[in-house]
Design an enzyme around this catalytic site. Structure first.
Site, PDB file in Angstrom:
ATOM      1  N   GLU A  61       5.044 -29.487 -26.608  1.00  0.00           N
ATOM      2  CA  GLU A  61       4.897 -30.036 -25.246  1.00  0.00           C
ATOM      3  C   GLU A  61       3.746 -29.277 -24.597  1.00  0.00           C
ATOM      4  O   GLU A  61       3.933 -28.179 -24.064  1.00  0.00           O
ATOM      5  CB  GLU A  61       6.201 -29.852 -24.453  1.00  0.00           C
ATOM      6  CG  GLU A  61       7.370 -30.650 -24.983  1.00  0.00           C
ATOM      7  CD  GLU A  61       7.234 -32.156 -24.754  1.00  0.00           C
ATOM      8  OE1 GLU A  61       6.376 -32.563 -23.951  1.00  0.00           O
ATOM      9  OE2 GLU A  61       7.977 -32.922 -25.390  1.00  0.00           O
ATOM     10  N   CYS A 103       2.150 -29.498 -15.787  1.00  0.00           N
ATOM     11  CA  CYS A 103       1.509 -30.187 -16.915  1.00  0.00           C
ATOM     12  C   CYS A 103       1.277 -31.662 -16.629  1.00  0.00           C
ATOM     13  O   CYS A 103       0.304 -32.232 -17.098  1.00  0.00           O
ATOM     14  CB  CYS A 103       2.369 -30.025 -18.164  1.00  0.00           C
ATOM     15  SG  CYS A 103       4.053 -30.592 -17.911  1.00  0.00           S
TER      16      CYS A 103
HETATM   17  P1  NAD Z   1       1.454 -20.144 -23.151  1.00  0.00           P
HETATM   18  O1  NAD Z   1       1.059 -20.964 -24.312  1.00  0.00           O
HETATM   19  O2  NAD Z   1       0.577 -19.015 -22.768  1.00  0.00           O
HETATM   20  O3  NAD Z   1       2.911 -19.521 -23.369  1.00  0.00           O
HETATM   21  C1  NAD Z   1       4.044 -20.307 -23.728  1.00  0.00           C
HETATM   22  C2  NAD Z   1       5.049 -19.424 -24.444  1.00  0.00           C
HETATM   23  O4  NAD Z   1       4.498 -18.910 -25.644  1.00  0.00           O
HETATM   24  C3  NAD Z   1       5.522 -18.206 -23.651  1.00  0.00           C
HETATM   25  O5  NAD Z   1       6.925 -18.067 -23.838  1.00  0.00           O
HETATM   26  C4  NAD Z   1       4.753 -17.037 -24.277  1.00  0.00           C
HETATM   27  O6  NAD Z   1       5.434 -15.821 -24.197  1.00  0.00           O
HETATM   28  C5  NAD Z   1       4.663 -17.478 -25.718  1.00  0.00           C
HETATM   29  N1  NAD Z   1       3.492 -16.923 -26.413  1.00  0.00           N
HETATM   30  C6  NAD Z   1       2.281 -16.652 -25.892  1.00  0.00           C
HETATM   31  N2  NAD Z   1       1.445 -16.182 -26.865  1.00  0.00           N
HETATM   32  C7  NAD Z   1       2.166 -16.173 -28.004  1.00  0.00           C
HETATM   33  C8  NAD Z   1       1.882 -15.796 -29.360  1.00  0.00           C
HETATM   34  N3  NAD Z   1       0.676 -15.360 -29.724  1.00  0.00           N
HETATM   35  N4  NAD Z   1       2.849 -15.912 -30.278  1.00  0.00           N
HETATM   36  C9  NAD Z   1       4.067 -16.384 -29.929  1.00  0.00           C
HETATM   37  N5  NAD Z   1       4.405 -16.734 -28.663  1.00  0.00           N
HETATM   38  C10 NAD Z   1       3.464 -16.633 -27.720  1.00  0.00           C
HETATM   39  O7  NAD Z   1       1.608 -21.190 -21.977  1.00  0.00           O
HETATM   40  P2  NAD Z   1       1.924 -20.947 -20.455  1.00  0.00           P
HETATM   41  O8  NAD Z   1       0.777 -20.222 -19.835  1.00  0.00           O
HETATM   42  O9  NAD Z   1       3.284 -20.368 -20.290  1.00  0.00           O
HETATM   43  O10 NAD Z   1       1.969 -22.430 -19.911  1.00  0.00           O
HETATM   44  C11 NAD Z   1       0.842 -23.130 -19.480  1.00  0.00           C
HETATM   45  C12 NAD Z   1       0.557 -24.285 -20.394  1.00  0.00           C
HETATM   46  O11 NAD Z   1       1.741 -24.984 -20.692  1.00  0.00           O
HETATM   47  C13 NAD Z   1      -0.348 -25.313 -19.751  1.00  0.00           C
HETATM   48  O12 NAD Z   1      -1.290 -25.756 -20.695  1.00  0.00           O
HETATM   49  C14 NAD Z   1       0.584 -26.437 -19.376  1.00  0.00           C
HETATM   50  O13 NAD Z   1      -0.016 -27.706 -19.286  1.00  0.00           O
HETATM   51  C15 NAD Z   1       1.574 -26.377 -20.497  1.00  0.00           C
HETATM   52  N6  NAD Z   1       2.844 -26.961 -20.098  1.00  0.00           N
HETATM   53  C16 NAD Z   1       3.253 -28.081 -20.714  1.00  0.00           C
HETATM   54  C17 NAD Z   1       4.450 -28.662 -20.333  1.00  0.00           C
HETATM   55  C18 NAD Z   1       4.960 -29.922 -20.980  1.00  0.00           C
HETATM   56  O14 NAD Z   1       6.147 -30.217 -20.798  1.00  0.00           O
HETATM   57  N7  NAD Z   1       4.150 -30.664 -21.697  1.00  0.00           N
HETATM   58  C19 NAD Z   1       5.213 -28.084 -19.324  1.00  0.00           C
HETATM   59  C20 NAD Z   1       4.745 -26.923 -18.732  1.00  0.00           C
HETATM   60  C21 NAD Z   1       3.561 -26.357 -19.119  1.00  0.00           C
END
Ligand code: NAD
Length: 458
Positions: free
Chosen positions: A210, A247
């Site tokens: 997502e 998002c």
């Molecule tokens: P992110 O990808 O930075 O982090 C998401 C999760 O991944 C967190 O729990 C984080 O701790 C973990 N993570 C980060 N780096 C990692 C790694 N190297 N290895 C394993 N886990 C890791 O995203 P974010 O900043 O929390 O969210 C923002 C993004 O999410 C935006 O692009 C937004 O559009 C998207 N988003 C999508 C939806 C949807 O439903 N489609 C909903 C909300 C946010």
């Protein structure tokens, strides 16, 4: 607490016990989740306020209220979702019957993001539990109060062996990804989505990603009576949910040049009237994200177009970061086009968005958007509302992710649909007939005999 491996071992044991397969267990967990959301509402509001400055009304509308609706929908639909579905069988298998039986996948891993840190953590659990799975939840470390709230409240309400919360940042995420899971649902950025998918490939674990992206709003030159409603919905869809950190929020607007100045004036007035008092708005999650947003505006060509203001933010150059990266904040680029029909090509030339919004009364334009563009969803004359409709799938396509959930789609996302075929010993047709290839008389029928015996032994 225990290591990741020990806690995963406990979860596997809980799944193996078979308890999560019972409707009674699933129903009890959904009821417990409902009680958590209702009884701990104040705790949720204050965690969201600490993490994001979310106002109670926004927190209820976008997280608590959505969850209550989703859990109630799952509770009222559970029996029907779990029931095996009879399917038609072809004449060649007569006499027989066949069903599709949904079975849980096992232990699933959920990553949630910080912008709706309660809603996006608990919504997938509704589907995972409805389908009879055991859950490991990794909340985002960027919303620490919400993550701590989940880690503290979940074991008080839910079956602690069947759901465990893993607190921490990317290093905990990496440790979790080293393990074998039965499915991973990741909500977050495309960058980390790639990391998740690569790790999942090691174990052939299916994933749902997502992700985000740039969701356009195509605004046609609608009548003056409708402009007010449109402006309100556009502003609410941009700034309302988590101050643009959503998002499915509007990333940019596409508008015809001749209508741009009217629209911009309407938007300015509406922003002032709806959010003039910024206490109603969430804040940017942290300093780093604030600086990132500031950086988008500092691009010389973008700041020039902002200073020149009025009707031509078409100055927002298409190769500037604000138009190539997801904005994910309260900035709204407005791109002007000669004809609104050009918006179709504009959208098609870019990665597939999670959502497209169209404000128009032109049925031909609406038809073209549905037929000629690809996106997770299309919504006409409103924004964000599709997220709250349990009967619609929620998910992206292409760059905005893949897989879907919400409502029955969540149940399906966390189920395996097992094909179950039932035959009787009665009516044993001569070999070959079952396949519609009755051997001609006198033929040895070797190939059909072997085919039939393979069929029968399976
Ligand atoms: P992110 O990808 O930075 O982090 C998401 C999760 O991944 C967190 O729990 C984080 O701790 C973990 N993570 C980060 N780096 C990692 C790694 N190297 N290895 C394993 N886990 C890791 O995203 P974010 O900043 O929390 O969210 C923002 C993004 O999410 C935006 O692009 C937004 O559009 C998207 N988003 C999508 C939806 C949807 O439903 N489609 C909903 C909300 C946010």
């Amino acid at each position: 607490m225990g290591t990741v491996e020990e806690r995963l071992g406990e979860m596997r044991e809980a799944f193996r016990s078979g308890k999560t397969k019972c409707e009674k267990w699933r129903r009890s967990q959904l009821m417990a989740l409902l009680a958590l959301v209702r009884e701990e509402e104040e705790g949720i509001f204050s965690a969201l306020n600490r993490d994001l400055g979310k106002h109670r009304a926004e927190a209820f509308r976008d997280e608590v209220g959505v969850l209550i609706k989703s859990i109630n929908f799952a509770l009222s639909s559970l029996k029907q979702w779990m029931a095996p579905k009879s399917v038609k069988v072809p004449l060649v298998s007569f006499p027989s019957s066949a069903t599709v039986v949904p079975e849980p996948l096992g232990v699933v891993l959920l990553f949630s993001s910080w912008n709706f840190p309660i809603g996006l953590a608990l919504e997938p659990i509704i589907g995972a539990f409805s389908a009879g799975n055991v859950v490991a939840l990794k909340p985002s470390e960027l919303a620490p109060s919400s993550a701590e709230f989940l880690a503290e409240a979940i074991p008080r309400y839910l079956d602690g062996a069947a759901v465990k919360v893993f607190l921490g940042g990317p290093s905990v995420g990496s440790q979790l990804l080293e393990q074998r899971w039965d499915k991973i649902l990741f909500t977050g950025s495309p960058r980390v989505g790639r990391v998740v998918m690569a790790a999942a490939a090691e174990h052939l674990t299916p994933v749902i990603l997502e992700l985000g992206g740039k969701c356009p709003a195509i605004v046609d030159s609608i009548g003056s009576s409708e402009q007010k409603v449109a402006a309100k919905r556009l502003v609410a869809g941009k700034w309302g949910p988590c101050c643009g950190q959503a998002c499915v929020g509007i990333d940019y607007i596409l508008v015809e040049r001749q209508f741009a100045s009217t629209l911009i004036d309407m938007l300015r007035r509406t922003v002032k009237s709806l959010y003039g008092d910024s206490r109603n708005l969430s804040r940017i999650v942290n300093r780093q994200h604030f600086m990132r947003l500031e950086g988008l505006l500092k691009d010389p060509s973008v700041s020039a177009s902002v200073e020149n203001r009025t009707d031509d933010l078409a100055g927002s150059p298409l190769d500037s970061e604000i138009m190539t990266e997801e904005v994910f904040g309260p900035l709204l680029p407005i791109i002007t086009l000669e004809k609104i029909g050009d918006s179709i090509a504009f959208v098609r030339d870019r990665p597939k968005p999670l959502a497209i919004y169209v404000f128009s009364n032109d049925e031909a334009l609406k038809k073209r958007v549905v037929a000629e563009t690809s996106s997770g969803s299309v919504t006409f004359n409103d924004t964000m509302i599709q997220f709250a409709v349990d009967t619609l799938p929620f998910g992206g396509v292409g760059g905005s992710g893949f897989g879907r959930y919400h409502g029955k789609f969540s149940f399906d996302a966390f189920s395996h649909e097992k094909a179950v075929m039932r035959r009787q010993f009665l009516l044993d047709f001569p070999s070959g007939t079952l396949h519609g290839t009755r051997p001609s008389s006198g033929s040895s029928g070797t190939s059909s005999t072997s085919t039939t015996s393979a069929f029968c032994s399976s």
